[in-house]
Design a protein around this motif. Structure first.
Motif, PDB file in Angstrom:
ATOM      1  N   ARG A 246       0.703  -0.378  12.669  1.00 34.08           N
ATOM      2  CA  ARG A 246       0.041  -0.713  11.398  1.00 34.08           C
ATOM      3  C   ARG A 246      -0.940   0.386  11.024  1.00 34.08           C
ATOM      4  O   ARG A 246      -1.036   0.772   9.860  1.00 34.08           O
TER       5      ARG A 246
ATOM      6  N   GLU B  61      -0.811   2.537   7.568  1.00 36.37           N
ATOM      7  CA  GLU B  61      -1.925   2.547   6.615  1.00 36.37           C
ATOM      8  C   GLU B  61      -2.420   3.975   6.377  1.00 36.37           C
ATOM      9  O   GLU B  61      -2.774   4.328   5.254  1.00 36.37           O
TER      10      GLU B  61
ATOM     11  N   LYS C 139       0.071   5.682   4.132  1.00 34.19           N
ATOM     12  CA  LYS C 139      -0.032   5.075   2.797  1.00 34.19           C
ATOM     13  C   LYS C 139      -1.230   5.649   2.041  1.00 34.19           C
ATOM     14  O   LYS C 139      -1.124   5.982   0.847  1.00 34.19           O
ATOM     15  N   GLU C 140      -2.346   5.802   2.740  1.00 35.34           N
ATOM     16  CA  GLU C 140      -3.542   6.377   2.116  1.00 35.34           C
ATOM     17  C   GLU C 140      -3.318   7.837   1.743  1.00 35.34           C
ATOM     18  O   GLU C 140      -3.726   8.290   0.672  1.00 35.34           O
TER      19      GLU C 140
END
Length: 82
Positions: free
Chosen positions: A49, A53, A56-57
């Motif tokens: 995860r 993340e 994604k950022e």
């Protein structure tokens, strides 16, 4: 006064031992199944995860930078309408 039959006492001891053995076998089978499942999942290309993340950022930041650069290019080329 009640006397204990040695045959019954031995049989009960044997059944208790068998129950303990079966419980141990069950735990060992469960642990082996868990380990196999972990190995199966470990062979797949999953990400954590935290990694997801972070990427994604990074993608959101890159999209923002691209939009800024597009606006600057349009302004430099005189296409911004000014």
């Amino acid at each position: 006064m009640q006397s204990e039959n040695p045959f019954v006492a031995d049989f009960v001891k044997m059944m208790n031992g068998a129950a303990g053995t079966l419980a141990g076998v069950g735990r060992e089978a469960r642990d082996n199944a868990r380990e196999r499942f972990r190995e199966f999942l470990g062979d797949m290309d999953f990400v954590s995860r935290e990694e997801f993340e972070a990427v994604k950022e990074m993608a959101a930041t890159a999209r923002g930078e691209i939009e800024d650069l597009k606006a600057r290019i349009a302004k430099l080329e005189g296409k911004s309408g000014e």
